[in-house]
Design a protein around this motif. Structure first.
Motif, PDB file in Angstrom:
ATOM      1  N   ASP A 201       1.009  -1.250  -0.016  1.00 45.14           N
ATOM      2  CA  ASP A 201      -0.097   0.053  -0.227  1.00 45.14           C
ATOM      3  C   ASP A 201       0.801   1.138  -0.174  1.00 45.14           C
ATOM      4  N   SER A 202       2.038   1.376   0.720  1.00 43.00           N
ATOM      5  CA  SER A 202       2.799   2.523   0.859  1.00 43.00           C
ATOM      6  C   SER A 202       3.382   2.634  -0.712  1.00 43.00           C
ATOM      7  N   MET A 205       0.948   3.932  -3.127  1.00 41.48           N
ATOM      8  CA  MET A 205       0.471   5.617  -2.613  1.00 41.48           C
ATOM      9  C   MET A 205       1.654   6.388  -3.103  1.00 41.48           C
ATOM     10  N   SER A 383       3.964  -0.422   6.207  1.00 42.28           N
ATOM     11  CA  SER A 383       2.674   0.176   5.608  1.00 42.28           C
ATOM     12  C   SER A 383       1.931   1.121   6.272  1.00 42.28           C
ATOM     13  N   TRP A 384       2.895   1.903   6.933  1.00 41.23           N
ATOM     14  CA  TRP A 384       2.425   3.240   7.426  1.00 41.23           C
ATOM     15  C   TRP A 384       3.364   4.230   6.669  1.00 41.23           C
ATOM     16  N   PHE A 385       2.867   5.490   6.584  1.00 36.89           N
ATOM     17  CA  PHE A 385       3.875   6.605   6.032  1.00 36.89           C
ATOM     18  C   PHE A 385       3.850   7.758   7.189  1.00 36.89           C
ATOM     19  N   PHE A 410       7.591   7.848   2.818  1.00 41.66           N
ATOM     20  CA  PHE A 410       7.329   6.472   2.583  1.00 41.66           C
ATOM     21  C   PHE A 410       8.201   5.377   2.642  1.00 41.66           C
ATOM     22  N   SER A 451      -0.908   3.723   5.504  1.00 41.72           N
ATOM     23  CA  SER A 451      -1.217   3.601   3.866  1.00 41.72           C
ATOM     24  C   SER A 451      -2.473   2.668   3.638  1.00 41.72           C
TER      25      SER A 451
END
Length: 461
Positions: A201-202, A205, A383-385, A410, A451
């Motif tokens: 997902d990161s 994005m 999977s975090w930004f 990211f 994300s």
């Protein structure tokens, strides 16, 4: 003939369960080779070692290592490095062909390096590389009858001077699994144990953002409001673009006009609007998040300037994204979205503990630590930004630190476990290295945002 380096490709051999037991990190291990060179390469006088030729040897499962010596003005190093492969483009006139050449970089996973004092031959330390990133490694140091171990992550210490219950000479012949067993409870392995495949997902994005950059025109003080109308970040009123003479400029309908803060809002609105039908409100994003004495120095200065503008903006944006994901209305405090842990050991310089080693409340991390912090975050929070508020010297009063710029990170690991990070600011992509250089004296405050696959930022067509 011209030689052009294309890429490194580290090749590791896997031999089923037996090898997994031999080394749980699945990296080449030179223990049995080092046991045969203790009296020569490792302990012999430096003058003698200097006469040795590079030597290639294999361990019992067929992995090849090169033994060699390097030296500088004060130290010599004995290197036991695993074989890797380098793709080389051999160019001869109009023709070229790619060949694969063997190389033995000391920073490759499995690399073992003993540093000795050049004049006396005294052992100083051992560096042991276990990670696809050469700047993530262990350091073993002798101290009297003890052995101390550090865990270094891009120049920061995830652990510093941890006692190891074995004599230093034991490191000469130990296997990496031995080290892992000895330090299982004393070193923070969870900060450097990479699991790939968790960053889809990161990366998605970041890819969507990259595909829209050509349509973005950096415009000071501009952003789009909750209904997609171009507004002033500062006043919230309709934004009118003017030239240097003060005349109004007509806007290109295929372009997005965004300030640095507006750019981050555009990203978060790509998460918020698909779920709610509206983007974030400008007035909500400028809500203060820092309390201070109104008659103190900061309070008096804040009557003229907003010293915490991008910190407030990033915190409130992160809270809006969290509210959508959790389906409950939260503010930045209740959401707990500040990145505020001290991930690294304090460093001592000149007898004083460095105050920039970790997190400083309402200030963040020193820029020199940001790559280390992002690495650990990528491992522990996949999977975090991160929205980044940048605190630096004011252009009006350089000695006064203000939050007046912002960016977004990211971080991720590729399929080989190598760290990478997409960085965007003011509608453009910038490498992490250039970002650190650009803001060399700044502090970075991070806010975490999850994300999501459902990312649909506003596009001009």
């Amino acid at each position: 003939m011209k030689i052009k380096i294309l890429a490194f490709s580290f090749v590791f051999l896997f031999f089923g369960i037996a090898f997994a037991e031999y080394n749980s990190f699945a990296i080449p291990d030179s223990a049995e080779i080092r046991r045969t060179i203790v009296d020569s390469w490792i302990s012999a006088p430096v003058s003698e070692v200097r006469n040795y030729k590079e030597d290639l040897r294999k361990n019992r499962i067929g992995e090849t290592f090169q033994i060699r010596m390097e030296e500088n003005e004060t130290e010599v190093s004995v290197i036991v490095a695993p074989r890797s492969e380098l793709d080389v483009d051999l160019i001869n006139g109009d023709s070229h062909r790619i060949v694969r050449a063997a190389v033995y970089p000391k920073g490759a996973a499995g690399g073992w390096v003993l540093f000795r004092e050049k004049n006396s031959g005294k052992p100083l330390r051992v560096e042991w590389h276990f990670n696809p990133d050469p700047d993530v490694f262990l350091v073993f140091r002798p101290q009297a009858q003890k052995t101390l171990v550090d865990m270094s992550v891009f120049g920061s210490f995830a652990a510093k001077s941890v006692p190891l219950g074995v004599p230093f000479e034991r490191i000469y012949t130990a296997g990496f699994q031995d080290v892992k067993n000895w330090t299982q409870k004393t070193l923070p392995w969870e900060k450097v144990s990479v699991e790939t495949g968790l960053y889809r997902d990161s990366l998605m994005m970041a890819g969507i953002i990259k595909s829209n950059l050509d349509s973005i025109v950096f415009t000071e003080d501009a952003c789009y409001d909750s209904k997609g109308k171009l507004k002033s970040v500062i006043t919230g009123k309709d934004y009118i673009l003017k030239d240097e003479s003060g005349f109004e400029i007509s806007l290109d309908e295929k372009k997005l006009y965004l300030s640095g803060a507006g750019f981050l809002k555009w990203i978060v609105d790509g998460i918020v609007e698909p779920a709610t039908g509206l983007g974030t409100s400008i007035s909500d994003l400028t809500e203060p998040t820092v309390e201070f004495d109104s008659v103190g120095k900061i309070g008096v200065m804040s009557q003229e300037w907003n010293l915490y503008f991008t910190l407030d903006w990033c915190r409130n944006l992160a809270a809006k994204a969290y509210s959508v994901r959790s389906r409950r209305n939260v503010d930045f405090k209740s959401a707990g979205l500040d990145v505020n842990k001290n991930y690294f050991a304090s460093e001592v310089s000149g007898g004083k503990i460095s105050t920039s080693s970790g997190y400083i409340k309402n200030t963040g991390y020193s820029i020199e630590k940001i790559k280390s912090v992002l690495y650990v975050l990528a491992v522990t929070e996949p999977s975090w930004f991160y929205l980044a508020a940048i605190r630096q010297g004011s252009c009006l009063k350089p000695d006064e630190l203000v939050f007046n710029n912002c960016a977004v990170f990211f971080p991720y690991f590729d399929n080989n476990g190598k760290f990478g990070c997409f960085v965007f600011e003011q509608g453009k992509e910038i490498s992490l290295e250039k970002f650190v250089k650009k803001y060399k004296d700044a502090y970075i405050h991070l806010e975490r945002v999850k994300s999501l696959e459902a990312f649909f930022p506003y596009e001009k067509k």
